[in-house]
Scaffold this motif. Structure first.
Motif, PDB file in Angstrom:
ATOM      1  N   ASP A   1       0.798  -1.224   0.000  1.00 16.56           N
ATOM      2  CA  ASP A   1       0.000   0.000   0.000  1.00 16.56           C
ATOM      3  C   ASP A   1       0.834   1.278   0.000  1.00 16.56           C
ATOM      4  N   THR A   2       2.034   1.238   0.567  1.00 14.15           N
ATOM      5  CA  THR A   2       2.836   2.453   0.677  1.00 14.15           C
ATOM      6  C   THR A   2       3.617   2.707  -0.601  1.00 14.15           C
ATOM      7  N   ALA A   3       4.008   3.966  -0.785  1.00 13.78           N
ATOM      8  CA  ALA A   3       4.801   4.327  -1.965  1.00 13.78           C
ATOM      9  C   ALA A   3       6.114   3.549  -1.973  1.00 13.78           C
ATOM     10  N   GLU A   4       6.734   3.393  -0.803  1.00 13.98           N
ATOM     11  CA  GLU A   4       8.013   2.675  -0.724  1.00 13.98           C
ATOM     12  C   GLU A   4       7.869   1.222  -1.168  1.00 13.98           C
ATOM     13  N   GLU A   5       6.789   0.570  -0.734  1.00 14.94           N
ATOM     14  CA  GLU A   5       6.561  -0.825  -1.128  1.00 14.94           C
ATOM     15  C   GLU A   5       6.312  -0.935  -2.628  1.00 14.94           C
ATOM     16  N   LYS A   6       5.555   0.010  -3.178  1.00 18.42           N
ATOM     17  CA  LYS A   6       5.249  -0.027  -4.609  1.00 18.42           C
ATOM     18  C   LYS A   6       6.501   0.211  -5.455  1.00 18.42           C
ATOM     19  N   LEU A   7       7.353   1.151  -5.018  1.00 21.95           N
ATOM     20  CA  LEU A   7       8.574   1.442  -5.765  1.00 21.95           C
ATOM     21  C   LEU A   7       9.527   0.250  -5.744  1.00 21.95           C
ATOM     22  N   LYS A   8       9.652  -0.378  -4.578  1.00 26.31           N
ATOM     23  CA  LYS A   8      10.556  -1.522  -4.455  1.00 26.31           C
ATOM     24  C   LYS A   8      10.064  -2.691  -5.304  1.00 26.31           C
ATOM     25  N   ALA A   9       8.738  -2.917  -5.294  1.00 26.09           N
ATOM     26  CA  ALA A   9       8.168  -3.990  -6.110  1.00 26.09           C
ATOM     27  C   ALA A   9       8.397  -3.727  -7.591  1.00 26.09           C
ATOM     28  N   ALA A  10       8.218  -2.474  -8.021  1.00 24.20           N
ATOM     29  CA  ALA A  10       8.397  -2.128  -9.436  1.00 24.20           C
ATOM     30  C   ALA A  10       9.847  -2.339  -9.865  1.00 24.20           C
ATOM     31  N   ARG A  11      10.790  -1.991  -9.002  1.00 26.60           N
ATOM     32  CA  ARG A  11      12.197  -2.196  -9.344  1.00 26.60           C
ATOM     33  C   ARG A  11      12.533  -3.680  -9.467  1.00 26.60           C
ATOM     34  N   ALA A  12      11.960  -4.502  -8.587  1.00 22.80           N
ATOM     35  CA  ALA A  12      12.203  -5.944  -8.645  1.00 22.80           C
ATOM     36  C   ALA A  12      11.616  -6.545  -9.916  1.00 22.80           C
ATOM     37  N   VAL A  13      10.404  -6.123 -10.285  1.00 21.01           N
ATOM     38  CA  VAL A  13       9.780  -6.617 -11.514  1.00 21.01           C
ATOM     39  C   VAL A  13      10.590  -6.175 -12.729  1.00 21.01           C
ATOM     40  N   LEU A  14      11.060  -4.927 -12.701  1.00 24.45           N
ATOM     41  CA  LEU A  14      11.857  -4.427 -13.831  1.00 24.45           C
ATOM     42  C   LEU A  14      13.143  -5.226 -13.990  1.00 24.45           C
TER      43      LEU A  14
END
Length: 300
Positions: free
Chosen positions: A156-169
Motif C-alpha cells: 500500500d505504501t509508496a516505498e513498497e510499490k517502488l521496491k516492487a516495481a524495481r524488482a519486476v523491472l
C-alpha cells in the motif's frame, strides 16, 4: 489576496490530503481557494481571474492538468502551476526539487519564482500526444503492463510499490529481447540492438530511477538514453543497487537533441505513465516545445 484553484486527485492521498484539510491549509496561508476534483466533470473550466493552479497528486495528475492547459488557445491566459506532490514516484516534483509536507511547501508560494518547463511532442502516433517525463520503448512500457497485472499484491505504501516495481523491472531486463532501433538525433544517426530507448525531459522515470542525471526540463533539449544489448549487465547492476538502497553512480549512453526520429522494431511503447497499444511498429518524430508550462518553485 491571490486566487487559486486546487486541482485535487482525491485517490492520491490519505487524511492529510483530504479536500477539507488541503483547502483549510491553503486558506490559512492567505490564498483564496476554489476546489476542483480531477475525477469530476468540469474540473478544467478555469476562472480567468485565477492567479495560479495548485496540483495535489502524483505525476499522472500533473500530466492531466498539463493536458487541459495544452488545449487552451494561445491567447487564453496561461496559469502558473504549484505542486503539492503526493503520488508514488513524484518524478516531476523531484525534478523541480519540490518535496515535503503541504504546510511546508505552501508558504513558499508567496515568494516563488517561475520555472519554465518544456514538453515533448510526438508525431506519428495520433493527435496531441505529448510527454512531460519521457517517451520510450522497451522495458519500461513492459513494466507498466506487468505491474497492472499484480497491482493488488504489491503493498500500500509508496516505498513498497517502488521496491516492487524495481524488482519486476529487474526480471524484465534479464529476459527482454533486444530490438533493432535506428535513432536520428538532430540529424545524426545511431543504430543498434536495444532493450530500452527513452527520450527524457527530466532526470528520472518509473520507480524513481535516475537515467539522465544532467536532464533539465527547462533547457530546450531532450535527453535520449539508450541501453543496448551490450549494456544489459550494467543496467542489471544499476537496478540491484537501487533495490538494495546503494548510492552507486551509473551513467548511460545519452544524446542531447531538439528533434529525434525513431524507428523501433517492436510494440512496447509509452508516453509518461500511458502505455500505448500498437498493432505494428511505427516510425515517430519527437520535438521539444520549449517553455510550454511554468511551475512555481522556491527561490532558495
Amino acid at each position: 489576496m491571490k486566487k487559486t484553484i486546487l486541482l485535487h486527485n482525491p485517490k492520491a492521498g490519505d487524511n492529510e490530503f483530504s479536500r477539507k484539510e488541503l483547502v483549510k491549509l491553503i486558506k490559512k496561508e492567505g490564498f483564496e481557494c476554489q476546489y476542483a476534483s480531477v475525477k469530476e466533470e468540469g474540473w478544467d473550466e478555469f476562472d480567468e481571474e485565477t492567479d495560479f493552479l495548485i496540483i495535489a497528486g502524483g505525476d499522472g495528475t500533473v500530466r492531466r492538468a498539463a493536458k487541459a492547459l495544452m488545449k487552451r488557445k494561445r491567447l487564453d491566459k496561461q496559469f502558473p502551476l504549484a505542486l503539492l506532490p503526493h503520488g508514488t514516484a513524484n518524478n516531476i516534483a523531484t525534478a523541480l526539487k519540490i518535496d515535503g509536507h503541504p504546510k511546508d511547501i505552501s508558504p513558499q508560494w508567496h515568494h516563488a519564482q517561475l520555472q519554465p518547463f518544456d514538453i515533448g511532442r510526438v508525431h506519428g502516433l495520433g493527435d496531441d500526444l505529448f510527454f512531460l517525463e519521457a517517451f520510450g520503448y522497451g522495458i519500461f512500457p513492459r513494466l507498466m503492463k506487468d505491474m497492472d497485472k499484480i497491482e493488488g499484491d504489491i503493498g500500500d505504501t509508496a516505498e513498497e510499490k517502488l521496491k516492487a516495481a524495481r524488482a519486476v523491472l529487474l526480471e524484465i531486463v534479464q529476459s527482454y529481447e533486444a530490438r533493432p532501433c535506428t535513432i536520428v538525433a538532430d540529424g545524426v544517426e545511431h543504430a543498434g540492438n536495444y532493450i530500452m530507448v527513452e527520450i527524457m525531459n527530466i532526470r528520472s522515470i518509473g520507480p524513481n530511477l535516475v537515467l539522465a542525471g544532467e536532464a533539465d526540463p527547462g533547457d530546450g533539449y531532450l535527453d535520449v538514453v539508450m541501453v543496448s544489448e551490450a549494456s544489459r549487465g550494467k543496467f542489471e547492476s544499476f537496478l540491484l543497487s537501487r533495490i538494495n538502497d546503494e548510492e552507486k553512480e551509473f551513467s548511460f549512453s545519452t544524446i542531447r537533441a531538439k528533434k529525434v526520429k525513431i524507428s523501433w522494431d517492436g510494440k512496447d511503447v509509452h508516453a509518461d505513465d500511458e502505455r500505448l497499444k500498437l498493432e505494428k511498429p511505427v516510425d515517430v518524430e519527437i520535438e521539444v516545445l520549449p517553455d510550454m508550462l511554468q511551475f512555481m518553485i522556491s527561490r532558495n
